[in-house]
Design a protein around this motif. Structure first.
Motif, mmCIF file in Angstrom:
data_model
loop_
_atom_site.group_PDB
_atom_site.id
_atom_site.type_symbol
_atom_site.label_atom_id
_atom_site.label_comp_id
_atom_site.label_asym_id
_atom_site.label_seq_id
_atom_site.Cartn_x
_atom_site.Cartn_y
_atom_site.Cartn_z
ATOM 1 N N UNK A 7 -82.221 2.344 23.329
ATOM 2 C CA UNK A 7 -81.373 2.461 22.138
ATOM 3 C C UNK A 7 -80.027 1.833 22.469
ATOM 4 N N UNK A 8 -79.647 0.719 21.836
ATOM 5 C CA UNK A 8 -78.393 0.034 22.188
ATOM 6 C C UNK A 8 -77.169 0.928 21.976
ATOM 7 N N UNK A 9 -76.281 0.898 22.931
ATOM 8 C CA UNK A 9 -75.016 1.636 22.844
ATOM 9 C C UNK A 9 -73.966 0.750 22.183
ATOM 10 N N UNK A 10 -72.963 1.314 21.487
ATOM 11 C CA UNK A 10 -71.916 0.477 20.877
ATOM 12 C C UNK A 10 -71.241 -0.488 21.845
ATOM 13 N N UNK A 11 -71.066 -0.087 23.098
ATOM 14 C CA UNK A 11 -70.468 -1.004 24.082
ATOM 15 C C UNK A 11 -71.358 -2.219 24.296
ATOM 16 N N UNK A 30 -71.913 -9.248 22.110
ATOM 17 C CA UNK A 30 -72.179 -10.463 21.339
ATOM 18 C C UNK A 30 -72.808 -10.056 20.001
ATOM 19 N N UNK A 31 -73.056 -11.066 19.167
ATOM 20 C CA UNK A 31 -73.582 -10.806 17.824
ATOM 21 C C UNK A 31 -75.100 -10.661 17.790
ATOM 22 N N UNK A 32 -75.808 -11.254 18.739
ATOM 23 C CA UNK A 32 -77.261 -11.162 18.728
ATOM 24 C C UNK A 32 -77.767 -10.759 20.109
ATOM 25 N N UNK A 62 -77.925 -10.247 26.170
ATOM 26 C CA UNK A 62 -78.635 -10.293 27.440
ATOM 27 C C UNK A 62 -78.027 -11.318 28.395
ATOM 28 N N UNK A 63 -77.625 -12.465 27.855
ATOM 29 C CA UNK A 63 -77.048 -13.510 28.699
ATOM 30 C C UNK A 63 -75.717 -13.065 29.295
#
Length: 611
Positions: A152-156, A161-163, A168-169
């Motif tokens: 689950x992605x965290x706000x940080x 980045x936008x995508x 990941x990069x």
């Protein structure tokens, strides 16, 4: 005869849990037993992990599975949800593991370890600690279940980045930066002691709210520190004097009482009242204003006791410090010089492995002022909810509100304006050049975008920390110095804080008994060259007056004399051959040596002593 009362067991310490904070969690095998033996074990565990997260509404931000341990970074709605989440994993995975490998009993080693962490400055660091090896490669996830279905992605993370591809990069680029061993040790200690991983400011505020200690405790009985011992202060000041003179800094003496520099206006001159010395910067600026020859370029240092007023408090705090200032140098070269200087000073003291460099880019004064105005406008509609301390922060340092431990204010800060939007392209390129220079110098650093100064710094601000203690802090303050003096001038400086440095040295006195008592020891290999070693020591003292040089013409075995030289802290040992001319030069504790002679020794010592 009545029965004796049953002895009562000591209550178990409650696990630390802070709502809305991510928590780093660790599971280990009982008696070091492996937790995974085949690929299907990883798949089964990840299925249990996904089911537990869904059942108890726990967000998994990062995880890694290894045979010896399991790391999870999760956010739970309350303490009970986190505990039941871990229990659910055990109830589903342990029976499977026991049946498959014909064993019984517990699989986990004791209770699971857990540490809450402040997401802003530490989320990416902990994610890297969990997922990446020292070379930046990713640790194990199974091939059977896609980790994206669990994470689950965290706000940080979303702010990177936008995508997803760019996120990941950027994280891969972050993982390729040098590993900060001090931060790794700090993460491990907070996890083992169930403590909070956060900035000093947030740690202090949460400790005040929860009325308990949240920071890592040192081993052994706590010592009482009232002030720095006189001998410690003298040794540190003497050490700094030698170190800074070798790098072209001149010592200045500052008065205990000072009057801030006169601030001239078009119609009148504002005279500030006389007060106790707050810091050495004002005294150095006064010296610059009186000495016209120092305005172009100068390097100075000072030492003594400073008297600063606590923020939101009328009490005066006394602190001893050794300050270093440089004027008239606008480029990043002076910033690199001072950061490298501090790194080498800590190496010389033998405590470099215990500290970490935190650094942040503020942009020029106009950018930072615009950032503060945007934050003020953003928080102002909610100011009726602020405490008196938060109201004062809103007026003077609104950026500090982003480090608040209060849930509602923390959530509000997520959507607040970010400093990066105000920093110019020139400042960003400047910061990149500084980072590259630090990497080339071998200095491990951490970009702490939550590090903000209490004074009027611009461009760069930094702190050297050991756990939650600040050993040195500083940065660039061109705009402040120019405003005080009334004409444009570049200024950059920092201060060694003597008491925390002395504490760190004393805590490790078993490994580092004292500061070096000598810098160079000259050994006579044969009694007939004893007089020549004395003459050579006299010659070197004249050429290097700051160094402490001793001779050894004893009849002890050569190995014993080399050992005595190391025990005295000598950085260089010189062994004179029987001809009174040839020399063997040993550096630090190395058994290797280089061949030189009396005529060439001075030229060879210079580059070595510079480090």
């Amino acid at each position: 005869m009545g029965k004796l009362p049953r002895p009562t067991a000591m209550p178990r310490k409650n696990r630390l849990f802070i709502r809305d904070f991510p928590h780093l969690t660790q599971l280990r095998g009982h008696n070091g037993e492996p937790l995974f033996r085949q690929e299907n074990d990883y798949i089964t565990f990840e299925i249990a992990l996904a089911l537990a997260a869904k059942r108890y509404a726990v967000a998994i931000h990062s995880y890694s599975l290894a045979a010896e341990r399991i790391f999870l970074m999760v956010t739970a709605k309350d303490r009970q949800s986190l505990s039941r989440f871990v229990q659910y994993i055990g109830r589903h995975y342990v029976p499977y593991y026991n049946r498959r490998y014909q064993r019984y009993g517990a699989l986990w080693e004791s209770r699971y370890a857990c540490s809450p962490l402040q997401a802003g400055p530490y989320f990416l660091i902990v994610k890297r600690f969990i997922e990446c090896d020292e070379d930046g490669t990713h640790s194990h996830h199974s091939d059977g279940l896609n980790p994206k279905n669990i994470i689950a992605p965290h706000p940080v993370w979303l702010e990177l980045a936008d995508d997803e591809i760019q996120q990941q990069q950027r994280f891969k680029d972050f993982c390729r930066s040098p590993v900060n061993s001090v931060l790794v040790t700090k993460i491990c200690n907070t996890l083992n002691q169930n403590c909070l991983l956060a900035t000093p400011a947030v740690s202090r505020r949460l400790e005040s709210q929860l009325a308990c200690s949240l920071r890592v405790r040192q081993r052994g009985r706590p010592r009482q520190y009232t002030s720095v011992k006189i001998d410690q202060w003298q040794k540190l000041e003497q050490h700094a004097s030698i170190f800074l003179r070798q790098r072209g800094y001149q010592q200045v003496r500052l008065s205990m009482l000072e009057q801030e520099p006169l601030m001239a206006t078009n119609s009148s001159t504002v005279i500030k009242p006389i007060q106790l010395r707050r810091d050495g910067t004002f005294g150095c600026l006064q010296m610059i204003s009186r000495c016209s020859t120092s305005r172009s370029m100068s390097r100075v240092w000072y030492s003594g006791t400073m008297f600063g007023q606590e923020y939101c408090n009328h009490t005066i705090q006394q602190r001893d410090q050794i300050g270093v200032e440089a004027f008239g140098m606008p480029g990043i070269d002076i910033e690199i010089e001072q950061l490298v200087l501090q790194a080498h000073f800590f190496q010389r003291l033998g405590i470099a492995s215990q500290i970490a460099l935190h650094i942040n880019m503020l942009g020029d004064i106009n950018a930072f002022t615009a950032f503060r105005r945007a934050l003020f406008a953003y928080y102002q509609p909610h100011s009726h909810l602020f405490t008196p301390e938060q109201t004062q922060q809103l007026m003077s340092h609104p950026e500090w509100l982003g480090n608040s431990p209060e849930d509602w204010l923390h959530q509000l800060a997520i959507a607040a304006p970010q400093l990066d939007l105000f920093v110019s392209q020139d400042s960003q390129q400047r910061f990149i050049r500084l980072q590259l220079a630090l990497n080339q110098a071998g200095i491990v650093w951490h970009h702490d975008n939550h590090l903000y100064p209490s004074n009027e710094y611009c461009q760069v601000v930094f702190e050297w920390r050991s756990n939650n203690n600040v050993l040195s802090r500083g940065g660039r303050y061109d705009a402040c110095a120019s405003r005080i003096l009334g004409y444009p001038i570049a200024a950059c400086g920092f201060a060694f804080l003597v008491e925390p440095i002395a504490r760190l040295l004393e805590q490790h006195e078993a490994q580092h008994h004292s500061l070096p008592s000598v810098d160079i020891v000259i050994i006579a290999s044969q009694p007939r060259v004893g007089a020549q070693t004395v003459l050579l020591a006299r010659q070197l003292r004249q050429q290097f007056p700051e160094l402490r040089i001793a001779t050894d013409s004893s009849q002890l075995r050569m190995a014993t004399r080399h050992k005595n030289s190391r025990n005295q802290g000598a950085k260089i040992t010189i062994e004179m051959e029987g001809d009174g001319y040839s020399l063997r030069l040993y550096k630090d504790e190395s058994t290797d040596y280089s061949i030189t002679n009396v005529d060439q020794i001075s030229d060879q010592l210079g580059p070595i002593l510079w480090l």
